[in-house]
Design an enzyme around this catalytic site. Structure first.
Site, mmCIF file in Angstrom:
data_model
loop_
_atom_site.group_PDB
_atom_site.id
_atom_site.type_symbol
_atom_site.label_atom_id
_atom_site.label_comp_id
_atom_site.label_asym_id
_atom_site.label_seq_id
_atom_site.Cartn_x
_atom_site.Cartn_y
_atom_site.Cartn_z
ATOM 1 N N ASP A 179 41.304 70.540 -18.835
ATOM 2 C CA ASP A 179 41.599 69.913 -20.095
ATOM 3 C C ASP A 179 43.040 69.981 -20.337
ATOM 4 O O ASP A 179 43.518 71.223 -20.410
ATOM 5 C CB ASP A 179 41.203 70.702 -21.203
ATOM 6 N N ARG A 197 38.945 61.683 -31.688
ATOM 7 C CA ARG A 197 37.536 61.025 -31.209
ATOM 8 C C ARG A 197 36.575 61.458 -32.385
ATOM 9 O O ARG A 197 36.207 62.505 -32.758
ATOM 10 C CB ARG A 197 37.018 61.760 -30.137
HETATM 11 N N1 URA Z 1 41.072 65.070 -20.907
HETATM 12 C C1 URA Z 1 41.563 65.879 -20.253
HETATM 13 O O1 URA Z 1 42.209 66.965 -20.640
HETATM 14 N N2 URA Z 1 40.768 66.132 -18.847
HETATM 15 C C2 URA Z 1 39.807 65.407 -18.379
HETATM 16 O O2 URA Z 1 39.666 65.728 -17.385
HETATM 17 C C3 URA Z 1 39.506 64.102 -19.170
HETATM 18 C C4 URA Z 1 39.972 64.048 -20.348
#
Ligand code: URA
Length: 209
Positions: free
Chosen positions: A200, A104
């Protein structure tokens, strides 16, 4: 408009509960993600075409069925998508695996492609793009754009957990791509995490933080 399939098989739902649990450590998390990916692959391949062949069992000749040669490709979005690949190829060993890396851009917040390596015949393959989390949809949309630009014609998207926002954006951008999920969650929070989600996915898979 594409379809959204929530694969609510009891084994998938059971394992997903332990994937969500913050007390689940890296080893178990990784194993469970692969197991759920395999179960999802089982569901997603339900409509693969078959053809009849002759086989001789120890007892008699028989007319039986084998997959009729439809070629599959699995395309994980780096890095978290990697966590789903082993489970899937255990079940579909003939599938080829392509990779798409996106990051990103900190200024535009848009996904930028930094790595693409795909099977040479993607236009003939049914591709399954995999990423555990469908949050805003940005990465999935960009990965699918990239595959279509290179000639892909049949694409499905498979994620463990999605936010409604990500599903809607992906359907808008790619109305021809069906989406397969283990769960459709409530929402995105202001940090871009899926709620309740599982945190995550990349960090939990690879033990980073
Ligand atoms: N990416 C992730 O790993 N977890 C999330 O909750 C959103 C994006």
């Amino acid at each position: 408009m594409s379809k959204v399939h929530v694969l609510d098989h009891p084994l998938i739902q059971h394992k997903l509960t332990y994937i969500r649990d913050k007390e689940t450590g890296t080893k178990d998390f990784r194993e469970l993600v692969n197991e759920v990916a395999a179960l999802m692959a089982f569901e997603i391949t339900r409509d693969l075409p078959l053809e009849e062949v002759q086989v001789e069992s120890p007892v008699s000749k028989a007319t039986a069925k084998v997959l009729s040669g439809k070629k599959l490709g699995i395309v994980p979005i780096l890095r978290a998508g990697l966590g789903m690949v082993d489970g899937m190829i255990d079940l579909i060993p003939a599938a080829k695996v392509g990779h798409i890396g996106l990051y990103r851009d900190p200024e535009t917040l848009m996904p930028v492609e930094y790595y693409v390596k795909l099977p040479s015949d993607i236009e003939e393959r049914e591709l399954i793009v995999v990423d555990p989390m469908l949050a805003t949809g940005g990465s999935a949309i960009e990965a699918i754009n990239s595959l279509k630009k290179r000639g892909a014609k049949q694409i499905r998207l498979m994620c463990l957990v999605a936010a409604p926002e990500g599903v809607e954006e992906t359907q808008k951008a790619h109305p021809d791509v069906d989406i397969y999920l283990a769960a459709l969650d409530e929402k995105l929070n202001d940090k871009g995490y899926i709620v309740p989600g599982l945190g995550d996915a990349g960090d939990r898979l690879f033990g980073t933080k």
